[in-house]
Each structure stands twice: as C-alpha cells, then as structure tokens.
Design an enzyme around this catalytic site. Structure first.
Site, PDB file in Angstrom:
ATOM      1  CD  GLU A   1      19.192  30.903 -16.155  1.00  0.00           C
ATOM      2  OE1 GLU A   1      19.914  31.542 -16.906  1.00  0.00           O
ATOM      3  OE2 GLU A   1      19.062  29.658 -16.228  1.00  0.00           O
TER       4      GLU A   1
ATOM      5  CG  ASP B   1      17.249  35.126 -16.633  1.00  0.00           C
ATOM      6  OD1 ASP B   1      17.013  33.996 -17.093  1.00  0.00           O
ATOM      7  OD2 ASP B   1      18.396  35.557 -16.379  1.00  0.00           O
TER       8      ASP B   1
END
Length: 580
Positions: free
Chosen positions: A496, A453
């Site tokens: 993301e 992430d």
C-alpha cells in the site's frame, strides 16, 4: 516474434487481404491504369519468341524511288493500270491497293484503270469511314459515323471486293486494334485484311455469324475448317504484330516492277524476278515519307498504315490470333494473387517479404510473357503487379503498427504496476537514478521525494476484503496522478506504499502537492459492490540536499512518512519538520 504476433490477429489479415482485393478490382473496373496495362502488352509483343512464318503476302511499296521516277503524288492512273496488268500476267492470288480512288482524273486513264481491274478480277479496294464514335460496338451498330470515303462506282463495281481501313488508336495513341466490322446505311463492311482473307478461304459473308456473347466472328471455310475470329469487348480485332516494317514480309519497289517488266520485254535481266508474285497477295501501298499515314504500334514508333491490313490478313489466313482473356478470368487472377500475397507476407521477415514480392512480380511477368508467346493470350498484367506491391505496402504498415503496439504493451508490462498502472519500483529507480545524478551535478537543480502510505490498510483488507483494498489502491493511484504535476513520476513502491519524484521542486512545492493528494483521498468516497468506504494517507517529504546516493534521500522521505504515521496519520511531514 512477428509470426507469434500475427497468429493472434488472423481476422485483421483477412480483412487486409479483402481490402487489397476491393481496391484493385475498383481500379481495374474503371481502367485507372489502362495506359500502363497497354504498355505491358507492348513489351509482350517485343519480348515474345516468333517462329518463321510462310506467308503469301508481299508488299509493293510506292516509296521515294518511285516518286522520284514517276513524279509527285497522285500519279496518273495509267501507272496503277500498268502494275495490275504486269502482276496479273504472273498470276497473283490478290492485288490489294491501300489507295482510295475516290475522285475522277483523266477519263482515258480512269478507263484504263477500270479495264485493268475488270480483266484481273483480283483487285481489292479500300473504304475509309469518318468516325465520330470510336467504340467498336457502336461501329457494328452503325453509330458514330458521319461520312465515308470510297472508290468511284466505276472502280468498285469491277473490283473483287472492298474493305474498310479504319484503325482506332488506343488512349495512349498507339495502334493495337481495328474494328472488325463497320455498318453504315445498311451496308456491312469488313476490315480490309479480313475481307481479302475470307475470299481466299472461300467464306461466303452471308454464312458468317456474329457471336455477340463471346465477341467473335464464326464461319466455315471451303475446306470445312471452322473459322473463329476473336474480337475484344468492343468488337475489335487485336492486331497480331509480327516484326518491324521491312522485316515481316518481302518488299518490292513499285517502279522496279515496272522497270523489270520493260527489261524482260527487251530481253534483258530484270531487277526483280516477277515470278515471285505467283500465288501471292500483293499489298500495294504508299510508303514515301511525308505522304504515308504513319502510326506508332507496339513494336515500332513509326509504322505505315498499309501494314495493318497485311497483319490482319496474315492472322486470318493462318488462324494466328491474339486473344483477350475474358474479364471474369482476369478478375479471378486479381483476387487470387491479392489474397495469397497478402496472407503470406505478414508471416515473413523484412528480407523474406522483399524476396517474395520480387519473386512474385518477376514470376508473374514471366508467366504473362510465356502465355502470350506460346498461346497468344493477353492476360491482365499490370494490375496483378500493382496488387502485389499494394499488398506489400499494406502488410508492411500493418506489421509495423502491430509491432509498435506489441512493443508498447511489453514496455508497459515491464514498467507498469499491474494493479494501479503506475510505474513499478524497478522502472522508478531507473528514472530516479538519472535524475539524482543530474541534481548532484547541477547544484541549482532541485529534487524532492514523496513517500505515501495508506493508513490502516491491513484493517481495510481484513474488514472489507482484498478486492475492496485493491479498488482503494487503484482509486488512490488515479488521485495521485491527477494531483501531481505532469513532470512528476508516480510509482507503486510495494503493497500500500507509493513513491513520487518531483523534479525541480523544493520542500514547499512538494508539500503543496502532497497536501492536495491527502485532502483528495480524505474526501473521496470509495465504492465497491454498492458500498462506500473511506481511507486516508500519510505522506513524507524529503528534498535533495547533498545526499551521497538515492537511497539516502529515499530513507529521509521514509523517516518523514514514519513521523506522519507516528503523530496520528493522515498527515504530511517533511524530513525536518511537520508541514500540516
């Protein structure tokens, strides 16, 4: 689907059509398939429909029966003198010998033959040139001739006329054409059959003009008819072959004529009614096996050369010629067929394309035969058929390539993330499902999952804008692909987040890969609109260890990622411990 694909690529199809045209025209220009083209002409001769013709031509064969009765060849010339006198009594229009009386024999018999010719004034004699150059135009210019075999002056001086009997086979050895005119030492000699026909039609050779542009001989007959003898590009006449030897014109035996005359003189019934020769052109030729000049022709594998003269004579008398379509028209045919077929084929399915090709080939072949049969015109045939096949081959390959490209595009569209070009989560799950089953089945098979992430990604978007954020995601995706092993599967998990499947890797190998990715992202300067940005990654790792399903394993990797985030970010954590 194919039609929709093709509609996007009209220019390539046109380029494909032009490529076919260019290839076919080059092959046609250099006569690459000339043998096959000639073969199609032979089939047209065989297949065409012929109407019965009323011709004044008859053959007088010097065949085996005559050889047996008279003796070995050459015969004493008294026999030829006798034949001339017998025929002359029955008023033929012409007597044409396919024999060159080029050497002297017994003076008395030579004199008898000369006397018979002089009294008849209807006898034609042949001339044979020794050709080194087989080009028709060269023959017309008097080139390529080394010598000539001709009748003795004592015979030619009293003959009605002379003509050459040269016939040059095509490249495959089959006789289809003969030079119309040969010039040698300022002497112009017409083909034997043409010469006889010109005299019969009342044409003065002085009035004949040679149309070099259209390749034809032009003159006016005594009846006022304009006579045009078409020639090919080499100034040869195309022989109009009618029927096989023995079926084209009536045939009579040389010795039977002699015997019939003797029987008539004895008051007995003759073998042949000699009145059949009235107003006929009597073609006298040697046809005995072993002595005859035999040539393969389009309608027959073995055909006596004397028949060539008769066929040409018949064509000129009847005005029944074979015409070569001008080369420019043939080129136009090739261009039209190549373009039309190539433009149509890509829009058809496989079966439709095959049907079109077969129909086009059969249809064009039928048109070629019909045009030849009805109008005696030779149009180019093999090259258009080749163009159709070439068009089919090219368009088939083109459509296959196009479909492959489209399938690849659709596959990528269905399996790849539009922003990063990594696998999307749906395709990743399919691959992960299969690999998870393998790891479950084979206990020694290792499997690890990495969840990643981007740290503080929301603030990046808020500060620099979504376009900068998208650029960072694309660059991180490239880093992940470069640092992972070739067998690893990398996907965008959403937003993301990223996920990686490392087949055959344990915690240690997965940790090494994750750390390489983390360090590379940390060191990377991301550029957008000439400005530099920085970003970091947090990564979590979980190795397969008898989890019940793939979701449990992913959940462990997600917990490790959460741990990395909670402990300060820009870290790599394993499910049970911290790696760095």
């Amino acid at each position: 689907m194919t039609s929709n694909l093709i509609s996007k690529f009209k220019n390539p199809i046109l380029a494909l059509a032009l490529a076919v045209v260019l290839i076919v025209l080059v092959l046609y220009h250099f006569d690459v398939f000339e043998r096959l083209e000639l073969l199609t002409l032979d089939y047209r001769f065989v297949l065409r429909h012929l109407k019965p013709v009323a011709s004044p031509i008859v053959f007088i064969d010097m065949a085996e029966d005559s050889i047996e009765a008279i003796g070995r060849w050459p015969w004493p010339r008294k026999w030829h003198a006798a034949l001339i006198k017998i025929l002359d009594e029955h008023v033929p229009r012409a007597i044409a010998f396919d024999v060159i009386f080029s050497e002297s024999q017994d003076p008395a018999e030579d004199g008898a033959l000369r006397e018979a010719m002089w009294q008849s004034k209807k006898v034609y004699l042949p001339v044979l040139y020794n050709l080194n150059n087989e080009e028709g135009l060269g023959l017309y210019e008097g080139l390529g001739i080394s010598s000539v075999a001709k009748p003795l002056p004592m015979f030619s001086s009293v003959s009605k006329g002379t003509g050459h009997i040269n016939a040059v086979p095509d490249m495959d050895g089959i006789l289809r054409r003969a030079p119309a005119i040969i010039k040698y030492k300022d002497v112009t000699t017409y083909q034997f059959g043409i010469k006889i026909a010109l005299d019969m039609l009342g044409v003065d050779v002085k009035d004949i003009s040679f149309d070099r542009k259209d390749h034809r001989l032009v003159s006016k007959t005594s009846s006022g008819r304009i006579l045009k003898i078409p020639l090919d590009s080499q100034n040869r006449i195309i022989i109009n072959w009618l029927r096989k030897w023995g079926r084209e014109f009536p045939h009579y035996s040389f010795i039977d004529i002699i015997k019939s005359y003797a029987l008539i003189k004895e008051g007995k019934k003759p073998i042949i009614d000699l009145n059949v020769f009235k107003d006929k052109v009597c073609m006298v030729g040697l046809t005995a096996s072993g002595l005859t000049d035999i040539k393969p022709v389009p309608i027959q594998n073995a055909y006596p050369a004397v028949g060539v003269n008769a066929m040409i004579l018949n064509s000129v008398l009847d005005g029944d010629f074979i015409y070569d379509l001008p080369r420019g028209y043939n080129i136009a045919i090739l261009i039209i067929i190549s373009i039309l077929v190539t433009l149509c084929l890509p829009y058809l399915r496989l079966l439709g394309g095959v049907i079109l090709v077969v129909a086009a080939i059969v249809g064009y072949a039928a048109v070629s035969i019909i045009v030849f049969s009805m109008f005696d015109v030779v149009i180019v045939t093999f090259y258009p058929i080749f163009a159709i096949l070439l068009s089919y081959s090219f368009t088939s390959i083109y459509v296959q390539i196009l479909q492959s490209v489209e399938r690849a595009r659709l596959f990528k569209q269905a399996t790849r993330d539009g922003l990063t070009s990594l696998y999307n989560v749906r395709h990743f799950n399919l691959l992960f499902e299969a690999e998870f089953k393998n790891a479950s089945t084979y206990k020694s098979r290792r499997l690890s999952i990495i969840m990643a992430d981007v740290d503080n990604f929301k603030s990046i978007n808020d500060t620099y804008g979504h376009q900068a954020g998208d650029q960072i995601l694309r660059e991180i995706a490239k880093i992940m692909q470069s640092k992972c092993r070739e067998v690893d599967v990398v996907a965008r998990y959403g937003g993301e987040e990223f996920i990686m499947m490392l087949t055959g890797a344990g915690e240690k190998e997965a940790c090494d890969v994750a750390e390489k990715i983390r360090l590379a992202v940390e060191a990377k300067k991301f550029k957008f609109k000439n400005e530099d940005y920085h970003a970091t990654l947090s990564l979590g790792i979980a190795e397969y260890s008898k989890e019940r399903d793939k979701y449990e394993l992913v959940g462990k990797a997600d917990k490790a990622l959460y741990k990395a985030k909670h402990e300060g970010k820009n870290k790599v954590c394993i499910y049970s411990s911290v790696c760095s």
